[in-house]
Design an enzyme around this catalytic site. Structure first.
Site, PDB file in Angstrom:
ATOM      1  NE  ARG A  96      20.986  44.073  61.529  1.00 10.70           N
ATOM      2  CZ  ARG A  96      21.107  44.373  60.235  1.00 10.70           C
ATOM      3  NH1 ARG A  96      22.142  45.085  59.826  1.00 10.70           N
ATOM      4  NH2 ARG A  96      20.191  43.969  59.367  1.00 10.70           N
TER       5      ARG A  96
ATOM      6  NE  ARG B  69      18.975  51.108  48.753  1.00 11.52           N
ATOM      7  CZ  ARG B  69      19.990  50.536  49.389  1.00 11.52           C
ATOM      8  NH1 ARG B  69      21.021  51.275  49.787  1.00 11.52           N
ATOM      9  NH2 ARG B  69      19.987  49.240  49.636  1.00 11.52           N
TER      10      ARG B  69
ATOM     11  CB  SER C 182      15.919  41.491  55.490  1.00 12.86           C
ATOM     12  OG  SER C 182      17.242  41.988  55.363  1.00 12.86           O
ATOM     13  CD  GLN C 183      18.905  47.652  54.711  1.00 12.54           C
ATOM     14  OE1 GLN C 183      18.312  48.630  54.245  1.00 12.54           O
ATOM     15  NE2 GLN C 183      20.177  47.408  54.454  1.00 12.54           N
TER      16      GLN C 183
ATOM     17  CB  SER D  16      19.104  39.533  53.588  1.00 14.63           C
ATOM     18  OG  SER D  16      19.590  39.829  52.302  1.00 14.63           O
TER      19      SER D  16
ATOM     20  CD  GLU E 202      25.692  41.212  52.639  1.00 21.74           C
ATOM     21  OE1 GLU E 202      26.700  41.180  53.355  1.00 21.74           O
ATOM     22  OE2 GLU E 202      24.613  41.742  52.991  1.00 21.74           O
TER      23      GLU E 202
ATOM     24  NE  ARG F 100      27.879  44.189  49.513  1.00 16.44           N
ATOM     25  CZ  ARG F 100      28.745  44.150  50.524  1.00 16.44           C
ATOM     26  NH1 ARG F 100      30.010  43.863  50.280  1.00 16.44           N
ATOM     27  NH2 ARG F 100      28.356  44.402  51.759  1.00 16.44           N
TER      28      ARG F 100
END
Length: 459
Positions: free
Chosen positions: A48, A146, A193-194, A221, A337, A409
């Site tokens: 960001r 995605r 949310s991106q 998120s 996440e 993850r």
């Protein structure tokens, strides 16, 4: 001090975690832990702050940023767009600071490879309309699935010309004209949310700013959106929130500024959770007193699962509770996440654990819900998929292959389970380089602090 202009090389990012033939044999814990660790900078904050700095009115420096595959992709994308990024010597043990000098205008006629980084594909897509020429966005084959369709629609509604050949996803071409009209746009950001964060960060440079309205039932998120708003505010762009589903960004230019990057609290999760599985304590230094990172919720989450959580001297310490790990019911929509780490703990709990609010993680690096359930079942566990999450029924596990599915993850969760289950082999531990190239080094360091069951220091 002047540094070197950024150009990617093997030395820019720490070496990927070691990989042995047949996979990485997750080490088991032979005693309680007694570890104190520093964790590299936040990927979410680093990417960001890089993007906002690239659109600022003057140079600025990111102190203690993350150096990883995802952050490298953002640096490479911005460099291709004409942003000057220099490596500056730093006291951080995890690599140099980054000095960002924005161009007068972003340049086009370039191709941006987003790799597996969702932040790059969503954030750069929104800013690419400001470039003076075409910007082609593509990604690693494993990331082409995605979700991007809702963002593409919103960008077109704001006056950005996009050619996606009807795919509603990557790869696509943004035909930059040096400016974006802006205005009001409605978007369903339920998938990520991106989408919201990418639009908000580019919005100050739009001709008329942005009035963004989210139309979906839920927005995952939310802390990540709060992080974006706070990052803009630090640079003089104050975002209004008329309702919980609206954001108004006035036109303007973010200020160039030096910004410190917090440790990545979500990347700290498996290390803190390790104490609850192996016993003993693990402390993570540099824990912020306040943070918009979803990982900040770990203090309440791990406490609810039975861990003892304390803060002292700028460190967060988690100690195994005497009653063990508790089964719980959680809505993790604000911190999805963290789902893989919580599932790793749930496998050893005293009762079933139900996690909801995370249906959107099916479209992350992999379908995380299906992958977690499948991996647990392969090790003899009992788990089931739910429409909006999953449920774990604890039962004894055995060794076997834990598949990372190109997902950092997933890989760290395999390591977590391996602490208590001998013979767990993570097929691709190298995927942790996406956000934490030092993972196996830090994992070994954590385990080197083990003490014997009797409490004596290990020889």
């Amino acid at each position: 001090m002047t540094g070197d202009t950024y150009s990617h090389s093997a030395s820019d990012t720490p070496a990927s975690p070691r990989q042995t033939p047949g996979g990485w044999h997750a080490p088991s814990a032979f005693g309680a832990l007694d570890a104190r660790l520093a964790i590299p900078g936040s990927k979410s904050l680093t990417n960001r702050e890089l993007l906002i700095a690239a659109l600022a009115d003057a140079p600025g420096t990111l102190h203690a940023p993350l150096h990883s595959e995802d952050s490298d992709r953002m640096v490479e994308a911005l460099t291709a767009l004409g942003v000057q990024i220099e490596r500056v010597p730093s006291e951080s043990p995890f690599g140099p600071d980054l000095r960002v000098t924005p161009p007068a205008r972003l340049r086009g006629d370039v191709t941006v490879d987003c790799g597996q980084a969702g932040t790059v594909m969503r954030f750069v897509a929104a800013a690419a309309g400001l470039a003076t020429g075409d910007v082609t966005l593509t990604a690693h084959p494993s990331a082409l699935h995605r979700p991007m369709g809702a963002l593409i629609t919103a960008l077109r509604d704001l006056g950005i010309d996009i050619d996606d050949e009807g795919r509603w996803g990557l790869p696509f071409q943004v035909r930059g004209h040096g400016h974006v009209r802006g205005g009001e746009v409605v978007i369903d950001a339920s998938a990520s949310s991106q989408f919201v964060s990418g639009l908000l960060m580019a919005a100050p440079r739009f001709d008329t700013g942005l009035h963004l309205i989210h139309s979906g039932e839920r927005l995952p998120s939310l802390p990540h959106i709060d992080m974006t708003v706070e990052s803009l505010s630090r640079r003089g762009i104050h975002v209004e929130r008329p309702t919980s589903r609206e954001w108004i960004v006035p036109p303007g230019t973010p200020r160039g500024k030096d910004v410190p990057i917090e440790p990545d609290l979500s990347n700290a999760a498996p290390f803190l959770a390790a104490a609850m599985i192996a016993g003993g304590s693990v402390a993570v230094t540099g824990w912020p007193s306040r943070s918009t990172q979803p990982g900040a919720l770990l203090t309440d989450l791990l406490s609810g699962l039975g861990g003892r959580v304390s803060r002292r001297g700028g460190a967060l310490t988690v100690t195994a509770g005497r009653a063990g790990i508790h089964g719980v019911s959680l809505d993790l929509s604000a911190a999805s996440e963290l789902t893989p780490t919580i599932v790793g703990l749930a496998a050893f709990a005293d009762a079933p654990t139900t996690i909801t609010g995370v249906g959107h993680i099916r479209a992350h690096e992999t379908d995380r819900i299906a992958a977690l359930v499948g991996n647990l079942r392969d090790l003899g566990g009992d788990a089931e998929e739910l429409p909006d999450g999953l449920r774990v029924h604890p039962r004894p596990l055995h060794g076997g292959v834990w598949r990372a599915h190109h997902d950092h993850r997933m890989a760290t969760t395999g390591a977590l389970i391996g602490l208590a289950v001998p013979g767990v082999v993570v097929d691709d531990i190298g995927t942790t380089a996406k956000t934490l190239p030092q993972f196996t080094e830090l994992w070994d360091r954590m385990l080197s602090g083990q003490i014997t069951r009797s409490g004596d220091a290990d020889a």
